[in-house]
Design a protein around this motif. Structure first.
Motif, mmCIF file in Angstrom:
data_model
loop_
_atom_site.group_PDB
_atom_site.id
_atom_site.type_symbol
_atom_site.label_atom_id
_atom_site.label_comp_id
_atom_site.label_asym_id
_atom_site.label_seq_id
_atom_site.Cartn_x
_atom_site.Cartn_y
_atom_site.Cartn_z
ATOM 1 N N TYR A 115 -25.669 29.214 54.692
ATOM 2 C CA TYR A 115 -25.798 30.679 54.680
ATOM 3 C C TYR A 115 -27.023 31.112 55.498
ATOM 4 O O TYR A 115 -28.106 30.544 55.346
ATOM 5 N N LEU A 116 -26.837 32.115 56.338
ATOM 6 C CA LEU A 116 -27.968 32.666 57.094
ATOM 7 C C LEU A 116 -27.652 34.096 57.497
ATOM 8 O O LEU A 116 -26.704 34.343 58.248
ATOM 9 N N TRP A 117 -28.452 35.026 56.969
ATOM 10 C CA TRP A 117 -28.283 36.435 57.361
ATOM 11 C C TRP A 117 -29.450 36.839 58.249
ATOM 12 O O TRP A 117 -30.612 36.716 57.881
ATOM 13 N N TYR A 118 -29.121 37.297 59.461
ATOM 14 C CA TYR A 118 -30.193 37.798 60.324
ATOM 15 C C TYR A 118 -29.764 39.107 60.957
ATOM 16 O O TYR A 118 -30.251 39.489 62.043
ATOM 17 N N GLY A 119 -28.852 39.817 60.276
ATOM 18 C CA GLY A 119 -28.383 41.099 60.795
ATOM 19 C C GLY A 119 -26.928 41.062 61.198
ATOM 20 O O GLY A 119 -26.397 42.031 61.723
ATOM 21 N N GLY A 120 -26.273 39.932 60.957
ATOM 22 C CA GLY A 120 -24.845 39.845 61.270
ATOM 23 C C GLY A 120 -24.591 38.913 62.429
ATOM 24 O O GLY A 120 -25.513 38.548 63.164
ATOM 25 N N GLY A 121 -23.334 38.531 62.572
ATOM 26 C CA GLY A 121 -22.958 37.662 63.688
ATOM 27 C C GLY A 121 -22.860 36.200 63.286
ATOM 28 O O GLY A 121 -23.136 35.829 62.148
ATOM 29 N N LEU A 122 -22.488 35.399 64.257
ATOM 30 C CA LEU A 122 -22.275 33.980 63.993
ATOM 31 C C LEU A 122 -23.611 33.248 63.891
ATOM 32 O O LEU A 122 -24.576 33.623 64.536
ATOM 33 N N LYS A 123 -23.608 32.183 63.115
ATOM 34 C CA LYS A 123 -24.846 31.440 62.919
ATOM 35 C C LYS A 123 -25.353 30.838 64.231
ATOM 36 O O LYS A 123 -26.550 30.776 64.490
ATOM 37 N N LYS A 124 -24.402 30.418 65.054
ATOM 38 C CA LYS A 124 -24.810 29.756 66.300
ATOM 39 C C LYS A 124 -25.595 30.710 67.233
ATOM 40 O O LYS A 124 -26.323 30.272 68.094
ATOM 41 N N PHE A 143 -27.916 32.764 66.265
ATOM 42 C CA PHE A 143 -29.210 33.090 65.648
ATOM 43 C C PHE A 143 -30.371 32.901 66.618
ATOM 44 O O PHE A 143 -31.297 33.701 66.688
ATOM 45 N N LYS A 144 -30.295 31.822 67.413
ATOM 46 C CA LYS A 144 -31.430 31.522 68.300
ATOM 47 C C LYS A 144 -31.649 32.610 69.356
ATOM 48 O O LYS A 144 -32.734 32.751 69.895
ATOM 49 N N ASN A 145 -30.594 33.389 69.632
ATOM 50 C CA ASN A 145 -30.747 34.481 70.603
ATOM 51 C C ASN A 145 -31.085 35.818 69.949
ATOM 52 O O ASN A 145 -31.223 36.828 70.634
ATOM 53 N N ALA A 146 -31.207 35.829 68.625
ATOM 54 C CA ALA A 146 -31.479 37.094 67.933
ATOM 55 C C ALA A 146 -32.912 37.549 68.213
ATOM 56 O O ALA A 146 -33.763 36.754 68.630
ATOM 57 N N SER A 147 -33.178 38.837 67.951
ATOM 58 C CA SER A 147 -34.513 39.367 68.225
ATOM 59 C C SER A 147 -35.545 38.685 67.329
ATOM 60 O O SER A 147 -35.191 38.115 66.287
ATOM 61 N N GLU A 148 -36.816 38.801 67.735
ATOM 62 C CA GLU A 148 -37.880 38.179 66.936
ATOM 63 C C GLU A 148 -37.906 38.737 65.525
ATOM 64 O O GLU A 148 -38.110 38.007 64.555
ATOM 65 N N ILE A 149 -37.687 40.061 65.435
ATOM 66 C CA ILE A 149 -37.712 40.691 64.097
ATOM 67 C C ILE A 149 -36.581 40.112 63.249
ATOM 68 O O ILE A 149 -36.768 39.740 62.090
ATOM 69 N N ALA A 150 -35.383 40.005 63.861
ATOM 70 C CA ALA A 150 -34.231 39.472 63.115
ATOM 71 C C ALA A 150 -34.534 38.044 62.651
ATOM 72 O O ALA A 150 -34.239 37.679 61.510
ATOM 73 N N GLN A 151 -35.158 37.269 63.520
ATOM 74 C CA GLN A 151 -35.459 35.882 63.143
ATOM 75 C C GLN A 151 -36.489 35.827 62.019
ATOM 76 O O GLN A 151 -36.385 35.023 61.106
ATOM 77 N N ALA A 152 -37.488 36.730 62.125
ATOM 78 C CA ALA A 152 -38.573 36.709 61.132
ATOM 79 C C ALA A 152 -38.097 37.193 59.767
ATOM 80 O O ALA A 152 -38.628 36.787 58.737
ATOM 81 N N THR A 153 -37.090 38.064 59.754
ATOM 82 C CA THR A 153 -36.655 38.626 58.469
ATOM 83 C C THR A 153 -35.355 37.986 57.972
ATOM 84 O O THR A 153 -34.747 38.463 57.026
ATOM 85 N N ALA A 154 -34.930 36.919 58.614
ATOM 86 C CA ALA A 154 -33.669 36.265 58.218
ATOM 87 C C ALA A 154 -33.754 35.751 56.782
ATOM 88 O O ALA A 154 -34.830 35.439 56.281
ATOM 89 N N VAL A 155 -32.595 35.699 56.131
ATOM 90 C CA VAL A 155 -32.521 35.184 54.751
ATOM 91 C C VAL A 155 -31.628 33.949 54.764
ATOM 92 O O VAL A 155 -30.484 34.010 55.212
ATOM 93 N N ASP A 156 -32.168 32.818 54.288
ATOM 94 C CA ASP A 156 -31.333 31.613 54.214
ATOM 95 C C ASP A 156 -30.835 31.413 52.786
ATOM 96 O O ASP A 156 -31.086 32.244 51.906
ATOM 97 N N PHE A 157 -30.122 30.310 52.542
ATOM 98 C CA PHE A 157 -29.486 30.157 51.231
ATOM 99 C C PHE A 157 -30.507 30.024 50.098
ATOM 100 O O PHE A 157 -30.344 30.617 49.025
#
Ligand code: SAH
Ligand code: F3S
Length: 477
Positions: free
Chosen positions: A229-238, A240-254
């Motif tokens: 499980y990984l929520w960073y604002g939606g989208g596929l887990k793969k 995630f590495k291209n998500a914005s810095e804010i999205a990465q910093a505020t992501a929620v894992d399992f």
């Protein structure tokens, strides 16, 4: 309430129920086979259709619409569905206006071919297309067959509030991820359920709150691979590495999601399923240790005890890595129960490799397990590239050996509770006796004890006096 045959060894096999919403006058009969996710999806479908004038019924004969939520995991599961369709066919002779729809993994796998193969079927809907049901039903009512099997990169049904079907009013499922990215070579799921997507924590916590407000006491968080499980604002887990810095910093894992849920609802028991060994982090184990209300039980499918077989299966861990994870669980969570899924007779499995599976069972001493003979599934990488070359008798013999050994450790594990007091959540009457309650302890073992003045949904302490390999027997203290 009707009683249909259980088809998947692991799960309920059916969801028959009745809902009554004022003003609804059409009748839906919905039956669910396979995994818990299917059961939960049927609840989502019932919710979507309740807004289209449908109440559910448990009487097949009076249904305007029959939906069967199907499983493709093994060939036998599909055969059972075909048999059910024969039954619907017989009923349709008496009730010719009845429409029949196929949902779930078989719908996704066979697509429009289903309509050719099974004349009774009017509607074929894949697991990500349930929101389209109202449109598809409109097509059907105009006399056309309707198919939607489009898999989605976004759909999580996050805002649909499932109608709780066949519920004991105490325990409920909440889906947190959909799909699977793992591509184990034997498995049809990535093809039938699509890419892995996680649902927004806010909508998960809202659904839990609704359940808690309605007196539910135990929630099982569901996904093909919950630890991923990984929520960073939606989208596929793969992505995630291209998500914005804010999205990465505020992501929620399992581990964080579990922590959020267990903290916000301290009186609610939490379980989760399924954990893929490669994705289970130490953080999850520490989070379980931190919260009394997260049940001490981990379903940790291994499939084989041989690193070579695991490699052919494209499982992303070795025997040694799996053992390390089990050692960590036992160290951080003493007494936590662990269960397995094992496949016998996978492509090329030798006698030595089978022995490695037996020795792994001996090492881990699983509390219980779900064991299957390998069943080749069309379209999977194994079906395309590897011969299904272990003879059926050999698969069956190995399966038997594994079941026998598991049985021994199941008893060994239930015996550890003898003379101890366990906390049980009462789920209902025991199947065998109306005078006894049935519930489970934190470790997911069924506990049966004589009824007093308690009620369903109560937590009680039970002193364990006796046991079988699957059940603890005791008395309330
Ligand atoms: N991650 C999933 C796994 C779904 S399949 C989950 O949520 O449990 C459940 C189990 O079915 C697998 O762990 C595996 O042991 C078994 N299985 C899957 N494909 C199979 C096949 N082709 N033949 C036999 N068993 C299979
Ligand atoms: Fe199937 Fe492997 Fe995913 S068993 S559901 S592909 S983790």
């Amino acid at each position: 309430m009707g009683s249909e045959k259980v088809i998947d060894e692991k799960n309920q096999g059916q969801a028959l129920l009745t809902t009554k919403i004022e003003g609804n006058n059409k009748k839906l009969y919905i039956e669910s086979y396979g995994c818990s996710m299917n059961l939960n999806d049927s609840e989502i479908v019932a919710s979507i259709l309740s807004e289209q004038g449908y109440n559910t019924t448990h009487l097949l004969e009076e249904a305007d619409l029959v939906l069967v939520n199907t499983c493709s995991i093994r060939e036998k599961a599909e055969q059972t569905i075909r048999k059910r369709l024969e039954k619907y066919n017989a009923v349709k002779k008496i009730n010719p206006t009845m429409k029949v729809g196929v949902l779930g993994c078989m719908a996704e796998r066979l697509k429009a071919k289903f309509l050719e193969e099974e004349k009774i079927v009017d509607l074929v809907v894949g697991p990500d297309a349930y929101r389209d049901l109202p449109n598809l039903l409109a097509e059907v009512s105009e006399g056309r067959d309707a198919v939607n099997v489009i898999l989605s990169k976004e759909e999580t049904y996050g805002d649909v509030s499932p109608v709780r079907l066949n519920s004991n009013g105490v325990s409920a499922f909440v889906s947190i991820t959909r799909g699977c990215d793992n591509m184990c070579t034997f498995c049809v799921v990535p093809f039938t359920r699509g890419r892995e997507r996680s649902r927004e924590p806010k909508s998960i916590l809202e659904e839990i709150k609704q359940l808690v407000d309605n007196n539910y006491k135990e929630i099982t968080l569901l996904g093909q691979n919950v630890d991923s499980y990984l929520w960073y604002g939606g989208g596929l887990k793969k992505d995630f590495k291209n998500a914005s810095e804010i999205a990465q910093a505020t992501a929620v894992d399992f581990a964080q999601l579990l922590d959020l849920a267990a903290t916000e609802f301290p009186k609610t028991r939490f379980r989760f399923s399924t954990s893929n060994p490669q994705d289970m982090s130490l953080d999850v184990i520490y989070t379980m240790a931190k919260h009394e209300n997260i049940c001490k039980y981990i379903h940790l499918p291994v499939q084989s005890g041989s690193t070579a077989v695991l490699k052919r299966m494209n499982r992303q861990h070795t025997r040694e890595e799996y053992i390390e994870l089990v050692d960590n669980i036992k160290r951080i969570l003493p007494g936590c129960s662990i269960s397995q899924d094992i496949i016998t007779g996978f492509c090329g499995e030798t006698e030595e490799e089978h022995q490695e599976t037996l020795s792994l069972i001996e090492y881990v001493k699983y509390d219980f397990g779900f064991m299957f003979a390998y069943s080749e599934r069309p379209g999977t990488p194994a079906a395309k590239k590897m011969p299904d070359d272990v003879p059926l008798e050999v698969k069956k013999r190995r399966l038997n050996e594994i079941i026998q050994l598991q049985q021994k450790y199941s008893l060994y594990n239930t015996e550890r509770f003898l003379g101890k007091t366990v906390e049980v959540l009462i789920e209902g009457s025991s199947k065998k006796s109306d005078k006894h309650w049935k519930g489970r302890n934190s470790e997911n073992v069924t506990v049966v004890f004589p009824k007093g003045d308690e009620k369903v949904g109560d937590f009680v302490n039970v002193f364990v006096e006796n046991c079988t390999s699957a059940t603890l027997l005791g008395k309330k203290i």
